[in-house]
Design a protein around this motif. Structure first.
Motif, mmCIF file in Angstrom:
data_model
loop_
_atom_site.group_PDB
_atom_site.id
_atom_site.type_symbol
_atom_site.label_atom_id
_atom_site.label_comp_id
_atom_site.label_asym_id
_atom_site.label_seq_id
_atom_site.Cartn_x
_atom_site.Cartn_y
_atom_site.Cartn_z
ATOM 1 N N ASN A 150 10.053 7.279 3.577
ATOM 2 C CA ASN A 150 9.867 6.636 2.102
ATOM 3 C C ASN A 150 9.700 6.351 0.978
ATOM 4 O OD1 ASN A 150 10.846 9.715 2.310
ATOM 5 N ND2 ASN A 150 12.987 9.156 2.099
ATOM 6 N N GLU A 151 9.623 4.923 1.726
ATOM 7 C CA GLU A 151 8.833 3.546 0.881
ATOM 8 C C GLU A 151 7.697 3.959 0.213
ATOM 9 O OE1 GLU A 151 9.760 0.228 0.314
ATOM 10 O OE2 GLU A 151 11.524 -0.069 1.613
ATOM 11 N N GLU A 152 7.366 3.431 -0.916
ATOM 12 C CA GLU A 152 6.040 3.103 -1.687
ATOM 13 C C GLU A 152 4.867 2.250 -1.198
ATOM 14 O OE1 GLU A 152 3.764 3.222 -5.909
ATOM 15 O OE2 GLU A 152 5.781 3.335 -5.359
ATOM 16 N N LEU A 153 3.642 2.731 -0.220
ATOM 17 C CA LEU A 153 3.350 1.899 0.241
ATOM 18 C C LEU A 153 1.625 1.900 -0.364
ATOM 19 C CD1 LEU A 153 2.872 2.204 3.879
ATOM 20 C CD2 LEU A 153 3.562 0.892 2.866
ATOM 21 N N THR A 154 1.217 0.756 -0.391
ATOM 22 C CA THR A 154 -0.070 0.494 -1.485
ATOM 23 C C THR A 154 -0.868 -0.022 -0.378
ATOM 24 O OG1 THR A 154 0.777 -1.297 -2.653
ATOM 25 C CG2 THR A 154 0.379 0.502 -3.795
ATOM 26 N N LEU A 155 -2.182 0.294 -0.817
ATOM 27 C CA LEU A 155 -3.082 -1.098 -0.517
ATOM 28 C C LEU A 155 -2.864 -2.641 0.195
ATOM 29 C CD1 LEU A 155 -6.476 0.731 -0.264
ATOM 30 C CD2 LEU A 155 -4.956 0.689 1.972
ATOM 31 N N GLU A 156 -2.951 -3.486 1.727
ATOM 32 C CA GLU A 156 -2.936 -4.575 1.256
ATOM 33 C C GLU A 156 -1.390 -5.149 1.595
ATOM 34 O OE1 GLU A 156 -5.270 -6.895 2.473
ATOM 35 O OE2 GLU A 156 -6.254 -5.621 2.575
ATOM 36 N N SER A 157 -0.090 -4.334 0.462
ATOM 37 C CA SER A 157 1.675 -5.166 0.110
ATOM 38 C C SER A 157 1.788 -5.416 1.651
ATOM 39 C CB SER A 157 2.177 -3.794 0.411
ATOM 40 O OG SER A 157 1.509 -2.772 -1.210
ATOM 41 N N VAL A 158 2.214 -6.635 1.489
ATOM 42 C CA VAL A 158 2.652 -7.287 2.974
ATOM 43 C C VAL A 158 3.814 -6.830 3.217
ATOM 44 C CG1 VAL A 158 4.102 -9.187 3.368
ATOM 45 C CG2 VAL A 158 1.696 -9.403 2.133
ATOM 46 N N VAL A 159 3.983 -6.316 4.403
ATOM 47 C CA VAL A 159 5.231 -5.145 5.209
ATOM 48 C C VAL A 159 5.193 -6.494 6.544
ATOM 49 C CG1 VAL A 159 4.267 -3.316 4.324
ATOM 50 C CG2 VAL A 159 3.548 -4.145 6.849
ATOM 51 N N SER A 160 6.781 -5.921 7.069
ATOM 52 C CA SER A 160 7.307 -6.072 8.400
ATOM 53 C C SER A 160 7.738 -4.585 8.619
ATOM 54 C CB SER A 160 8.296 -7.049 8.231
ATOM 55 O OG SER A 160 9.781 -6.185 8.037
ATOM 56 N N ILE A 161 6.988 -4.498 10.341
ATOM 57 C CA ILE A 161 7.735 -3.115 11.195
ATOM 58 C C ILE A 161 8.135 -3.345 11.952
ATOM 59 C CG2 ILE A 161 6.226 -1.869 12.702
ATOM 60 C CD1 ILE A 161 4.242 -1.544 10.295
ATOM 61 N N LYS A 162 8.790 -2.926 12.643
ATOM 62 C CA LYS A 162 9.930 -3.056 14.125
ATOM 63 C C LYS A 162 9.022 -1.811 14.529
ATOM 64 C CE LYS A 162 13.500 -6.163 12.751
ATOM 65 N NZ LYS A 162 15.219 -5.613 12.870
ATOM 66 N N GLY A 163 8.862 -1.858 15.963
ATOM 67 C CA GLY A 163 7.763 -0.565 16.670
ATOM 68 C C GLY A 163 8.198 -0.491 18.187
ATOM 69 N N LYS A 164 7.324 0.243 18.576
ATOM 70 C CA LYS A 164 6.897 0.197 19.935
ATOM 71 C C LYS A 164 5.670 0.296 20.215
ATOM 72 C CE LYS A 164 9.144 1.372 24.372
ATOM 73 N NZ LYS A 164 9.290 2.710 24.992
ATOM 74 N N VAL A 165 5.379 -0.446 20.408
ATOM 75 C CA VAL A 165 3.748 -0.589 21.090
ATOM 76 C C VAL A 165 3.529 0.715 22.169
ATOM 77 C CG1 VAL A 165 1.938 -1.243 22.075
ATOM 78 C CG2 VAL A 165 3.700 -3.037 20.925
ATOM 79 N N LYS A 166 2.585 1.538 21.880
ATOM 80 C CA LYS A 166 2.501 2.924 23.226
ATOM 81 C C LYS A 166 0.922 2.739 23.392
ATOM 82 C CE LYS A 166 3.568 6.787 21.949
ATOM 83 N NZ LYS A 166 5.025 7.656 20.901
#
Ligand code: AMO
Length: 424
Positions: A54-70
């Motif tokens: 539900n985070e508001e995402l805008t272009l060029e925002s700086v983010v961190s992502i945890k996840g699995k490579v598929k």
């Protein structure tokens, strides 16, 4: 968890990524985003229920992502990794970007250059623009490595000087305590003093020229890659230029294939052609260019030479003394030891054999209506054992323009300085 880079990802890994949001697509219960870091771009999938959905995402925002490579099969995203994507388990917005004044992810760059330069820090995020500067970094680094390996010493010439070197009209004045000083137009006089003492020197330095030109090839602040070498003459020194430019192009081909692909360029290692100034004038006049002995080369003439000899560095040497600066050796009969080199449609370098005899230097200064008194420190340096010497200077932005076929030199200048632009 240690941060991973996009270019190192392998299927099956659990990873933490950090970067910028390059593209967002919302599909109801799924959000697709392209994440960009310094090493590449990867598609990430955020499903409803995952942390951060539900985070508001805008272009060029700086983010961190945890996840699995598929494993994945992506077809349409030319710049994105095609065989993998990230299944996001957690997304955090580290710093939200406001509405962008220019688009970073435009497929073909349509924003005008002026506006792009106003927002240059956004502009250089574009893979196409970043590619230019990766290649420029390869150019200057290869230049340094090449001459360092050849036993040259890298010197750091001063940026504030007392007298003009390349003619008196295009100097920026600076206040230097109680005196008047100028910003260096070139490291010329200092690299010569380096060479008559240390034999082989090179430098990479900014130069400032108050030229009023507003052209696609002129800047008011440029970077020059210079060499100067004792016991060399004009003919011998040109060979170094040929060799280093060939090496630079080879290194780009080896180290920057991704960047060349992004820029849609097919590079060839250039050949070299050597013509006396006189022969070049004859050839150009025969090929329909209006030019006569004693004329400088107009851009049209330079482009013609490059058209006649494609993928070639064209050296024109033995220019008339009247067209060359005072420090260029007079060979006699009005002919000098000065040369120019054109490549990719523009002049990329000039240089020559120098005057190392004080009396000749004084004569030359006077003939150019310069006052030898202003150059006393320089002339006197040649009284204590000065070998003959020669050198040249390549403009970094010009060489970038030539190699990458850039229409405007500003495209290859991170933060250009020109008549109208002093910020950013
Ligand atoms: P010259 O003035 O020809 O020679 O400069 C050498 C090279 O520097 C680049 N250059 C520029 N690039 C962008 N904007 C400018 N205004 C600009 N002026 C110059 C060009 C040019 O070929 N001291 C001598 C060199 C020498 O004899 O060693 C000199 O500065 O690529």
């Amino acid at each position: 968890m240690k941060r991973s880079y996009i270019s190192d990802l392998k299927s099956g890994q659990k990873v933490l990524l950090k970067g910028w949001v390059f593209e967002i697509r919302e599909l109801g219960k799924m959000r697709f985003l392209l994440l960009r870091d310094s090493s590449g771009i990867v598609q990430c999938v955020l499903k409803q229920g995952s942390k951060g959905f539900n985070e508001e995402l805008t272009l060029e925002s700086v983010v961190s992502i945890k996840g699995k490579v598929k494993n994945a099969k992506l077809t349409n995203k030319e710049l994105t990794l095609k065989n993998i994507e990230i299944d996001i388990s957690e997304l955090k917005v580290l710093n939200k970007a406001e509405e962008l004044p220019i688009q970073v992810n435009e497929k073909t760059i349509t924003t005008g250059l002026d506006k792009r330069l106003d927002y240059r820090s956004l502009d250089i995020r574009k893979p196409k623009i970043k590619a230019i500067f990766k290649i420029q970094s390869t150019i200057i680094n290869t230049f340094r490595e090449f001459f360092y390996k050849e036993g040259f010493i890298e010197i750091q010439p001063p940026g504030i000087i007392a007298t003009s070197t390349e003619g008196g009209t295009d100097l920026f004045e600076a206040k230097y305590f109680e005196r008047k000083a100028y910003l260096a137009q070139s490291p010329q006089l200092y690299k010569q003093l380096g060479a008559i003492s240390m034999e082989r020197v090179f430098s990479t330095s900014p130069v400032w020229r108050a030229e009023k030109h507003d052209t696609s090839r002129h800047l008011n602040e440029a970077r020059q890659m210079d060499i100067e070498c004792a016991f060399y003459n004009d003919i011998e020194i040109m060979k170094w230029l040929e060799k280093v430019v060939q090496n630079i192009v080879k290194k780009i081909l080896k180290d920057c294939p991704k960047e060349l692909e992004i820029l849609e360029l097919k590079l060839k290692v250039p050949k070299a052609k050597y013509l006396t100034y006189k022969k070049a004038i004859d050839l150009l006049s025969r090929k329909g260019i209006k030019i006569k002995y004693g004329d400088d080369f107009e851009p049209k003439a330079e482009r013609k030479l490059c058209f006649l000899f494609p993928d070639t560095i064209i050296f024109t040497y033995e220019w008339p003394s009247e067209l060359k600066p005072f420090y260029i050796w007079p060979k006699g009969k009005g002919v000098s030891g000065g040369f120019d080199a054109v490549y990719g449609g523009v002049e990329i370098a000039s240089g020559g054999k120098r005057v190392h005899i004080p009396d000749i230097l004084i004569k030359q200064l006077k003939s150019k209506k310069l006052n030898p008194e202003d150059f006393k420190w320089y002339i006197d340096a040649f009284r204590f054992g000065a070998p003959e010497h020669a050198g040249w200077s390549i403009g970094l932005e010009r060489l970038t323009q030539a190699i990458l076929s850039l229409g405007n030199i500003r495209e290859g200048t991170l933060f250009p300085r020109d008549r109208r632009r002093l910020t950013p």
